[in-house]
Design a protein around this motif. Structure first.
Motif, PDB file in Angstrom:
ATOM      1  N   LYS A  15      26.172  73.633 -28.614  1.00 52.52           N
ATOM      2  CA  LYS A  15      27.441  74.259 -29.009  1.00 52.52           C
ATOM      3  C   LYS A  15      28.307  74.488 -27.777  1.00 52.52           C
ATOM      4  N   GLY A  16      27.682  74.978 -26.713  1.00 50.40           N
ATOM      5  CA  GLY A  16      28.417  75.224 -25.473  1.00 50.40           C
ATOM      6  C   GLY A  16      28.969  73.950 -24.862  1.00 50.40           C
ATOM      7  N   LYS A  17      28.170  72.892 -24.891  1.00 51.78           N
ATOM      8  CA  LYS A  17      28.642  71.611 -24.350  1.00 51.78           C
ATOM      9  C   LYS A  17      29.823  71.085 -25.163  1.00 51.78           C
ATOM     10  N   GLY A  18      29.742  71.268 -26.484  1.00 49.90           N
ATOM     11  CA  GLY A  18      30.846  70.843 -27.335  1.00 49.90           C
ATOM     12  C   GLY A  18      32.117  71.624 -27.050  1.00 49.90           C
ATOM     13  N   LYS A  19      31.977  72.932 -26.920  1.00 50.54           N
ATOM     14  CA  LYS A  19      33.139  73.771 -26.607  1.00 50.54           C
ATOM     15  C   LYS A  19      33.739  73.385 -25.263  1.00 50.54           C
ATOM     16  N   GLU A  20      32.864  73.175 -24.286  1.00 52.40           N
ATOM     17  CA  GLU A  20      33.362  72.815 -22.957  1.00 52.40           C
ATOM     18  C   GLU A  20      34.126  71.491 -23.011  1.00 52.40           C
ATOM     19  N   ALA A  21      33.554  70.500 -23.682  1.00 51.81           N
ATOM     20  CA  ALA A  21      34.206  69.194 -23.785  1.00 51.81           C
ATOM     21  C   ALA A  21      35.534  69.297 -24.526  1.00 51.81           C
ATOM     22  N   PHE A  22      35.559  70.068 -25.608  1.00 51.47           N
ATOM     23  CA  PHE A  22      36.792  70.247 -26.366  1.00 51.47           C
ATOM     24  C   PHE A  22      37.842  70.950 -25.511  1.00 51.47           C
ATOM     25  N   GLY A  23      37.409  71.950 -24.761  1.00 50.79           N
ATOM     26  CA  GLY A  23      38.329  72.660 -23.880  1.00 50.79           C
ATOM     27  C   GLY A  23      38.922  71.752 -22.815  1.00 50.79           C
ATOM     28  N   LYS A  24      38.088  70.879 -22.258  1.00 47.53           N
ATOM     29  CA  LYS A  24      38.595  69.931 -21.258  1.00 47.53           C
ATOM     30  C   LYS A  24      39.575  68.953 -21.885  1.00 47.53           C
ATOM     31  N   ALA A  25      39.226  68.460 -23.070  1.00 53.08           N
ATOM     32  CA  ALA A  25      40.063  67.461 -23.739  1.00 53.08           C
ATOM     33  C   ALA A  25      41.421  68.019 -24.144  1.00 53.08           C
ATOM     34  N   THR A  26      41.465  69.293 -24.485  1.00 50.58           N
ATOM     35  CA  THR A  26      42.713  69.909 -24.939  1.00 50.58           C
ATOM     36  C   THR A  26      43.375  70.752 -23.858  1.00 50.58           C
ATOM     37  N   ASP A  27      42.825  70.722 -22.674  1.00 49.47           N
ATOM     38  CA  ASP A  27      43.334  71.502 -21.539  1.00 49.47           C
ATOM     39  C   ASP A  27      43.357  72.995 -21.868  1.00 49.47           C
TER      40      ASP A  27
END
Length: 64
Positions: A15-27
Motif C-alpha cells: 500500500k505504501g509503495k503504491g501511495k508513493e508511486a502515485f504521489g510521484k506520478a501526480t507530483d
C-alpha cells in the motif's frame, strides 16, 4: 510469527509503495510522504516480529 502478521505487513508495505508511486506520478508530495511512512511502519512491525521469532527460537533451543 503468524502468517496473518506476515500478510498484513506485506500488504501495508505494498500500500505504501503504491501511495508513493502515485504521489510521484501526480507530483503530490504529501501522498508520496504518506507512502514512505506506510512502508517504514510495515518495516518496523516486521522487525519486531522477527525479533519475537528469534527470541522464541532461542528459548526453544535453550529448553530442549
Amino acid at each position: 510469527m503468524g502468517l496473518g502478521d506476515k500478510i498484513g505487513n506485506a500488504a501495508e508495505d505494498a500500500k505504501g509503495k503504491g501511495k508513493e508511486a502515485f504521489g510521484k506520478a501526480t507530483d503530490n508530495e504529501q501522498m508520496e510522504a504518506e507512502g514512505k511512512l506506510d512502508q517504514a511502519k510495515a518495516e518496523g512491525k516486521q522487525k519486531v516480529e522477527d525479533a519475537k521469532d528469534n527470541a522464541a527460537e532461542k528459548f526453544n533451543d535453550a529448553t530442549e
